[in-house]
Design an enzyme around this catalytic site. Structure first.
Site, PDB file in Angstrom:
ATOM      1  N   ARG A  45       0.833  -1.214   0.000  1.00  0.00           N
ATOM      2  CA  ARG A  45       0.000   0.000   0.000  1.00  0.00           C
ATOM      3  C   ARG A  45       0.863   1.258   0.000  1.00  0.00           C
ATOM      4  NH1 ARG A  45      -4.619  -1.459   3.663  1.00  0.00           N
ATOM      5  NH2 ARG A  45      -5.909  -2.684   2.265  1.00  0.00           N
ATOM      6  N   LYS A 101       2.752 -18.049   8.447  1.00  0.00           N
ATOM      7  CA  LYS A 101       1.922 -18.196   9.624  1.00  0.00           C
ATOM      8  C   LYS A 101       1.556 -16.813  10.190  1.00  0.00           C
ATOM      9  CE  LYS A 101       3.865 -18.261  13.724  1.00  0.00           C
ATOM     10  NZ  LYS A 101       4.618 -17.078  14.132  1.00  0.00           N
ATOM     11  N   HIS A 157       9.349 -21.262   9.258  1.00  0.00           N
ATOM     12  CA  HIS A 157      10.790 -21.097   9.063  1.00  0.00           C
ATOM     13  C   HIS A 157      11.609 -22.081   9.907  1.00  0.00           C
ATOM     14  CE1 HIS A 157      10.570 -18.510  12.677  1.00  0.00           C
ATOM     15  NE2 HIS A 157      11.862 -18.682  12.776  1.00  0.00           N
ATOM     16  N   LYS A 166      15.583 -24.548   9.275  1.00  0.00           N
ATOM     17  CA  LYS A 166      16.788 -24.493  10.118  1.00  0.00           C
ATOM     18  C   LYS A 166      17.613 -25.758   9.888  1.00  0.00           C
ATOM     19  CE  LYS A 166      14.731 -21.612  13.719  1.00  0.00           C
ATOM     20  NZ  LYS A 166      15.496 -20.422  14.019  1.00  0.00           N
ATOM     21  N   GLU A 186      12.923 -18.117  24.567  1.00  0.00           N
ATOM     22  CA  GLU A 186      13.406 -16.856  24.001  1.00  0.00           C
ATOM     23  C   GLU A 186      13.675 -15.885  25.145  1.00  0.00           C
ATOM     24  OE1 GLU A 186      11.460 -15.609  20.146  1.00  0.00           O
ATOM     25  OE2 GLU A 186       9.784 -16.531  21.188  1.00  0.00           O
ATOM     26  N   ASP A 244       1.183 -18.620  18.476  1.00  0.00           N
ATOM     27  CA  ASP A 244       2.374 -18.076  17.821  1.00  0.00           C
ATOM     28  C   ASP A 244       3.469 -19.124  17.657  1.00  0.00           C
ATOM     29  OD1 ASP A 244       3.954 -15.843  16.816  1.00  0.00           O
ATOM     30  OD2 ASP A 244       5.092 -15.944  18.685  1.00  0.00           O
ATOM     31  N   HIS A 262       5.608 -24.055  14.943  1.00  0.00           N
ATOM     32  CA  HIS A 262       6.985 -24.518  15.121  1.00  0.00           C
ATOM     33  C   HIS A 262       7.083 -25.750  16.016  1.00  0.00           C
ATOM     34  CE1 HIS A 262       7.611 -20.713  13.310  1.00  0.00           C
ATOM     35  NE2 HIS A 262       7.690 -19.981  14.402  1.00  0.00           N
ATOM     36  N   LYS A 303       8.449 -16.373  26.161  1.00  0.00           N
ATOM     37  CA  LYS A 303       9.248 -15.173  25.910  1.00  0.00           C
ATOM     38  C   LYS A 303       9.798 -14.682  27.252  1.00  0.00           C
ATOM     39  CE  LYS A 303       7.211 -13.622  21.608  1.00  0.00           C
ATOM     40  NZ  LYS A 303       8.275 -14.103  20.718  1.00  0.00           N
TER      41      LYS A 303
HETATM   42  C1  BG6 Z   1       8.107 -16.474  15.000  1.00  0.00           C
HETATM   43  C2  BG6 Z   1       7.248 -15.966  16.118  1.00  0.00           C
HETATM   44  O1  BG6 Z   1       7.379 -17.347  14.180  1.00  0.00           O
HETATM   45  O2  BG6 Z   1       9.211 -17.170  15.539  1.00  0.00           O
HETATM   46  C3  BG6 Z   1       8.047 -15.075  17.031  1.00  0.00           C
HETATM   47  O3  BG6 Z   1       6.159 -15.231  15.580  1.00  0.00           O
HETATM   48  C4  BG6 Z   1       9.275 -15.789  17.530  1.00  0.00           C
HETATM   49  O4  BG6 Z   1       7.253 -14.644  18.134  1.00  0.00           O
HETATM   50  C5  BG6 Z   1      10.053 -16.369  16.351  1.00  0.00           C
HETATM   51  O5  BG6 Z   1      10.075 -14.866  18.227  1.00  0.00           O
HETATM   52  C6  BG6 Z   1      11.195 -17.241  16.836  1.00  0.00           C
HETATM   53  O6  BG6 Z   1      11.984 -17.605  15.734  1.00  0.00           O
HETATM   54  P1  BG6 Z   1      13.522 -17.907  15.916  1.00  0.00           P
HETATM   55  O7  BG6 Z   1      13.970 -18.366  14.564  1.00  0.00           O
HETATM   56  O8  BG6 Z   1      14.170 -16.626  16.349  1.00  0.00           O
HETATM   57  O9  BG6 Z   1      13.612 -18.970  16.950  1.00  0.00           O
END
Ligand code: BG6
Length: 505
Positions: free
Chosen positions: A58, A165, A195, A199, A233, A252, A257, A357
Site C-alpha cells: 500500500r 503463519k 521457518h 533451520k 526466548e 504463535d 513450530h 518469551k
Molecule cells: C516467530 C514468532 O514465528 O518465531 C516469534 O512469531 C518468535 O514470536 C520467532 O520470536 C522465533 O523464531 P527464531 O527463529 O528466532 O527462533
C-alpha cells in the site's frame, strides 16, 4: 579423511518473478530481501540470474526508494556482508509498485508483471509471497485471483502462493483459509511456510534418525522415558503488540513450530525422501496425538505471562507494561504442554513441550531421555542419571549424547559425560539462513519443508480444546513469571507431577 555423501535434491531454480505482497513491512526487510540477496551472492548459481523481485504494498514508494530500504535491510540483517558488486547485480532485479487503491491495484500489478516479463524475457513463472497481516489474507487471495494472477499453471510455467503463519486464529478460521485457497488454486501451488523447517539442525533430525543405524533401534516406548521440547526466548514481544496480543504463545509458537518439531521427532521413517512421503509421515504422527478433552486441559496445559525482571543484567518490563498491550490483556507469553502420541512406537511416552518469551536465555532444544538402567549392579540404589540425547536447534547448533563413564582413579566413581557435536566446530561452512533454503525450495517447487493444509487442520484441531477452555474457564489461572527465569511454578509442577523435571540449557 571422512567422506561426504551428497544426496542432493537441490537443483537450479527456473527464472521467475517473486512478488512480495506487503514488501514495505518488517519481514521483507529483515528476512526475505537479505535471504534473496544471499542466494544471489552465494547461492552457487542456484537462483537464476534473471529472477526479479517485485515489491508490492500500500505504501507509496519509488523503486529507488524501495532499493534503498532493501539495501538497509541487507546491510543490517544479511548473513553475508554487503558486497558492492553483488549488491548492484541484485538491485538491478529489484522493482516496486505501491500506493495503489482498490479495486484496480491487482490489475495494475498484473500489467506491471507482464511488462517486466516482456522486458526481461522472463517466462510467466510467478511466486506471490504473502507478507501481510493475517486478517488481510483471504481478501488478498480473492483479489489476486480476480485479477487472473493465481489461475491454474499453464504448461511448464507456474504460479505459486507462499503463505506465512499464522494460518488462522483457531480451527474454524484455519479451515476457512484452506477453503479460500482451494477455491482459487491447487494444493500443489501452495507453500505454507514455517521457518523452523528451514533451520539446519531441524533438517539434521532426519539424517540423525534415519542415516544412522543406532537411533531408530532405541527410538520409542521400549527405551525412551520421555521427550522434552523447549523453545525459549529471552526477547519480549518488541514492537509486535498488535499481532502478538491477539495470538499468544500457543498460537504463535506451539501450533506451528513446536508441533512441527514434535512431528519430526516422532514420525515413522518415510518410505522415501519425496515431499509427499515425508509430509505424510509427519501427518501420521500428528494424527496420532491423543486428543486433550476439555476437562483435561487444566492438567495438561499451563499458561503464564511475564512480569518485569532482569535479563543479562538489564531490567526489563513486564508484558502488561509493554507498548500497545492493553492493561487487561489475558494473552499468554508462556505455554507448557504435556501430550501423548498414541501409536505403537510411542505408546505411553509423554512429550513435554515448553515455550516462552523473556525466559533466561534464547535456547531451543529437544531432549530424548532414555529409561533408567535396572536397579542392579551400578544402579542398586537408583541414583544413576539416565542417558539423554540432546538436539540443540539454536544457538550452538548440534547434538550431544550424555552417558555415564568411570572417572579415572582408584575409586569406582561414575559421572555423566557428554559426547558433543557442535556444527560450528565440526563444519567450516556456515549454515544458510532458514529463509534462504525455503525461498530456493519454493522456486524449485519442492514442498518437503512446507506444511500441508491437512497438517494445519490437524494442529488446530488438537489445540482447539485448550483455546476453548482458556477462553471460557475463568478458574484456569494465568500465572505470572519473572522475566529472566525459566517460567512459572505451574510449568515446573506439570512435569514434576510425573516425577520428572525440565532440563534447562
Ligand atoms: C516467530 C514468532 O514465528 O518465531 C516469534 O512469531 C518468535 O514470536 C520467532 O520470536 C522465533 O523464531 P527464531 O527463529 O528466532 O527462533
Amino acid at each position: 579423511m571422512t567422506q561426504t555423501l551428497t544426496i542432493s535434491k537441490i537443483r537450479p531454480a527456473p527464472p521467475c518473478t517473486i512478488v512480495i505482497l506487503g514488501a514495505s513491512g518488517d519481514l521483507a526487510r529483515r528476512k526475505l530481501l537479505p535471504a534473496l540477496y544471499n542466494l544471489r551472492a552465494c547461492g552457487q548459481g542456484l537462483m537464476a540470474p534473471e529472477t526479479t523481485v517485485l515489491g508490492f504494498a500500500r505504501r507509496a514508494m519509488t523503486p529507488d526508494e524501495f532499493r534503498t530500504a532493501a539495501r538497509d535491510g541487507v546491510k543490517r540483517y544479511s548473513r553475508l556482508k554487503l558486497d558492492e558488486c553483488c549488491w548492484s547485480e541484485f538491485a538491478k532485479h529489484l522493482d516496486y509498485l505501491g500506493g495503489l487503491d482498490e479495486p484496480d491495484g491487482f490489475k495494475v500489478l498484473r500489467r506491471r508483471l507482464e511488462e517486466i516479463e516482456a522486458a526481461r524475457k522472463l517466462p510467466p513463472n510467478r511466486i506471490f509471497y504473502f507478507s501481510i497481516p493475517p486478517q488481510a489474507l483471504r481478501d488478498t487471495i480473492e483479489r489476486l485471483s480476480a485479477a487472473g494472477l493465481v489461475g491454474p499453471a499453464e504448461g511448464e510455467n507456474f504460479s505459486r502462493l507462499v503463505i506465512e503463519k499464522p494460518i488462522g486464529h483457531d480451527l474454524k478460521s484455519a479451515l476457512e483459509i484452506n477453503h479460500t485457497l482451494h477455491q482459487h488454486c491447487a494444493e500443489q501451488q501452495i507453500f505454507r511456510i514455517d521457518h523452523y523447517l528451514g533451520k539446519e539442525t531441524v533438517q539434521n533430525m532426519m539424517v540423525l534418525r534415519f542415516a544412522n543405524s543406532i537411533f531408530e533401534r532405541v527410538w520409542g516406548t521400549r527405551n525412551v522415558d520421555h521427550v522434552q521440547i523447549t523453545v525459549a526466548e529471552d526477547e519480549g514481544l518488541g514492537t509486535r503488540a498488535a499481532y502478538y496480543d491477539q495470538a499468544g504463545a500457543l498460537r504463535d509458537m506451539v501450533q506451528n513450530h513446536m508441533l512441527q518439531l514434535l512431528a519430526m521427532i516422532a514420525m515413522e521413517p518415510p518410505v522415501s525422501l519425496d515431499a509427499t512421503a515425508v509430509r505424510n509421515a509427519k501427518l501420521d504422527a500428528i494424527r496420532s496425538l491423543r486428543p486433550i478433552a476439555h476437562e483435561q486441559v487444566r492438567a495438561m496445559a499451563v499458561r503464564a505471562r511475564y512480569a518485569g525482571g532482569v535479563i543479562d543484567g538489564h531490567p526489563v518490563r513486564g508484558y502488561l507494561e509493554e507498548q500497545g498491550v492493553p492493561p487487561d490483556s489475558r494473552t499468554e507469553t508462556y505455554v507448557a504442554l504435556k501430550c501423548f502420541i498414541d501409536n505403537w512406537r510411542w505408546s505411553g511416552v509423554p512429550f513435554y513441550l515448553r515455550t516462552g518469551k523473556r525466559l533466561a536465555r534464547r535456547s531451543s532444544a529437544i531432549y530424548v531421555q532414555f529409561k533408567d538402567v535396572p536397579a542392579i549392579l551400578f544402579n542398586r540404589d537408583g541414583r544413576l542419571t539416565p542417558d539423554v540425547l540432546t538436539l540443540r536447534i539454536q544457538p550452538d547448533e548440534g547434538f550431544s549424547f550424555d552417558v555415564l563413564a568411570k572417572e579415572p582413579g582408584l575409586d569406582l566413581a561414575i559421572r555423566q559425560v557428554g559426547m558433543n557435536l557442535s556444527y560450528e566446530r565440526e563444519f567450516s561452512d556456515p549454515s544458510p539462513d532458514a529463509y534462504e533454503r525455503l525461498l530456493l525450495d519454493m522456486m524449485i517447487g519442492d514442498h518437503t519443508l512446507f506444511i500441508s493444509g491437512e497438517f494445519v487442520r490437524l494442529s488446530w484441531q488438537f489445540l482447539q480444546p485448550i483455546l476453548d477452555q482458556w477462553r471460557d474457564d475463568p478458574a484456569i489461572p494465568m500465572e505470572v513469571y519473572p522475566a529472566g527465569g525459566w517460567g512459572p511454578d505451574g510449568g515446573e509442577a506439570l512435569i514434576k507431577a510425573d516425577g520428572r523435571k525440565w532440563r534447562n540449557p
